[in-house]
Design a protein around this motif. Sequence first.
Motif, PDB file in Angstrom:
ATOM      1  N   ASN A   1      40.033  45.480  30.443  1.00 47.42           N
ATOM      2  CA  ASN A   1      39.319  44.232  30.741  1.00 47.42           C
ATOM      3  C   ASN A   1      37.815  44.353  30.525  1.00 47.42           C
TER       4      ASN A   1
ATOM      5  N   THR B   1      35.382  40.882  39.179  1.00 48.32           N
ATOM      6  CA  THR B   1      36.804  40.662  38.921  1.00 48.32           C
ATOM      7  C   THR B   1      37.562  41.960  38.662  1.00 48.32           C
ATOM      8  N   HIS B   2      36.858  43.049  38.434  1.00 53.40           N
ATOM      9  CA  HIS B   2      37.541  44.286  38.063  1.00 53.40           C
ATOM     10  C   HIS B   2      38.222  44.936  39.253  1.00 53.40           C
ATOM     11  N   THR B   3      39.334  45.577  38.946  1.00 54.84           N
ATOM     12  CA  THR B   3      40.161  46.213  39.968  1.00 54.84           C
ATOM     13  C   THR B   3      40.075  47.725  39.872  1.00 54.84           C
ATOM     14  N   ARG B   4      40.658  48.356  40.866  1.00 50.42           N
ATOM     15  CA  ARG B   4      40.743  49.823  40.846  1.00 50.42           C
ATOM     16  C   ARG B   4      41.531  50.302  39.633  1.00 50.42           C
TER      17      ARG B   4
ATOM     18  N   ASP C   1      41.670  48.816  36.713  1.00 49.75           N
ATOM     19  CA  ASP C   1      40.791  48.700  35.545  1.00 49.75           C
ATOM     20  C   ASP C   1      39.886  49.923  35.431  1.00 49.75           C
TER      21      ASP C   1
ATOM     22  N   GLU D   1      48.686  51.518  38.717  1.00 52.42           N
ATOM     23  CA  GLU D   1      47.733  50.418  38.724  1.00 52.42           C
ATOM     24  C   GLU D   1      47.030  50.294  37.375  1.00 52.42           C
TER      25      GLU D   1
ATOM     26  N   THR E   1      48.798  48.208  34.795  1.00 52.03           N
ATOM     27  CA  THR E   1      48.701  46.753  34.915  1.00 52.03           C
ATOM     28  C   THR E   1      47.438  46.205  34.265  1.00 52.03           C
ATOM     29  N   SER E   2      46.516  47.101  33.903  1.00 51.27           N
ATOM     30  CA  SER E   2      45.300  46.717  33.190  1.00 51.27           C
ATOM     31  C   SER E   2      45.578  46.828  31.689  1.00 51.27           C
TER      32      SER E   2
END
Length: 494
Positions: free
Chosen positions: A337, A367-370, A372, A328, A331-332
């Motif tokens: 970000n 908007t941030h993901t795990r 990120d 994951e 993908t950042s």
Amino acid sequence: MKHYLGVDVGTYETKGVIVTGEGVIVAQAARPHQMMVPQPGWAEHDAERDWWGDFVFVTRRMLAESGIAPSSIAAIGCSAIGPCVLPVDREGRPLMNAILYGVDTRATAEIAEFNETIGEDVIMRTCRNALSTQATGPKMLWLKRNRPEIFARTHKLLNSTSYLNFRLTSVYAVDHYSAGNSAPYYLPEKLAWSDELAPGTIPLSLMPDLRWTTDVIGHVTPEAAAETGLAAGTPVIAGTIDAAAEAVSVGVTSPGQMMVMYGSTIFIIEITAAAVSEPRLWYAPWLFEGQHAAMAGVSTAGTLTHWLRRIMASDLAPADAIRILNEEAQTSPPGANGLVALPYFSGALTPLFDAGAKGAISGLDLTHTRGDIFRAALEGIAQATRHIIETYASAGQPPCEVFAVGGGTKSQVWSQATSDSCGFVQKLREKTWGASFGDAFLAALAVGDVYPGDMEKWNPVVNEVAPDPATRATYDRLYARFRGTYEVIKPHRS
């Protein structure tokens, strides 16, 4: 055929190998354990269960699964986490849990007292190390003051490797490299224990005998043979701290060569041509007489990734969680970000020496993901590593060759972010089993069956991680924010 046994006890896992004289691993085993945190700022192991129990388990498993005759093992080398403090009684029995290395910050008051009564400049000049949570001397004084009933019964103050060696040989001994972390009670100029800086505080009779890493300190006793399955009479070397054995495993042998170890902490060792007196780094005599090392570390690295796994990935199977989090994170983009993470979740070691430093993740929005967040943590560790590398350069010791080792090298995001941030090429060797492999090599070296340069044949370089010029500007901006975030947060932490 001769074989060599190496066992390393880490923060969360013990690993063992049995190796031939050509460096072929013919048996390996591992066993996990836990670091106990009984209260904030403390870090402990149960020495009987986590150190000796693990040694017995992995050794017996390797002998059983490989069918190797115990009598074919020509020498044994151990390493373990350090520097630690373990009080034992006259029979060598632990009197309490072991106090661990720099991640344990309980002795900050004793550090301040030593600095006040002795003088920071005197400590630095005499011990070549500024006092920090990595030093065992203040933790010994903490023990005397806060556990007087235990201290009164203490016969020896051991570290992790010296405890393993005692269980094997009934000999109390510690190597000079490990002892170098014992300021203010070890004087590198004299290569000796001394209480001249702090008279009347800790009796020197509590210290184990000083030896060089490849000295044979004793032989496996009949009692230890019965527990471990090893042959009585097998030579045992003094061994060392895990990070030093890890450096040996990747062939760090000459001035200017550096190891970056990606483990529970980031630990860095560079061999130097002469002793380095730099208050923002650690110094110790190297494993062999006449050699020197400058060290540095980030207190939470793999420990931070494990913490994030627990709080962010409880939905994932533990065996898969770190792999999925790394996927994951890929993908950042570089820079996560816009997130900046400070990895000081157990205080800051070199070059800040700030036991009160706190971890942080800055710049979050909805908007941030795990991925990120996980990438930001890995990049934060990389930025802390850059801060260390800049410190080496300012001390006149920029590395000429960097070897990377440890579980974190399996993370493409982490290792690439480190090369991109620090601007160096990291060389990766074929075998990544780590310190226990280095222990086996040191054991073979001790009995004259290999030469120092033979590690090139035992463990050749097979890959490199080079910096990507396209990310340089991104990581330069991130580094400026990283350093600034620490300074902004520092006055406001609780």
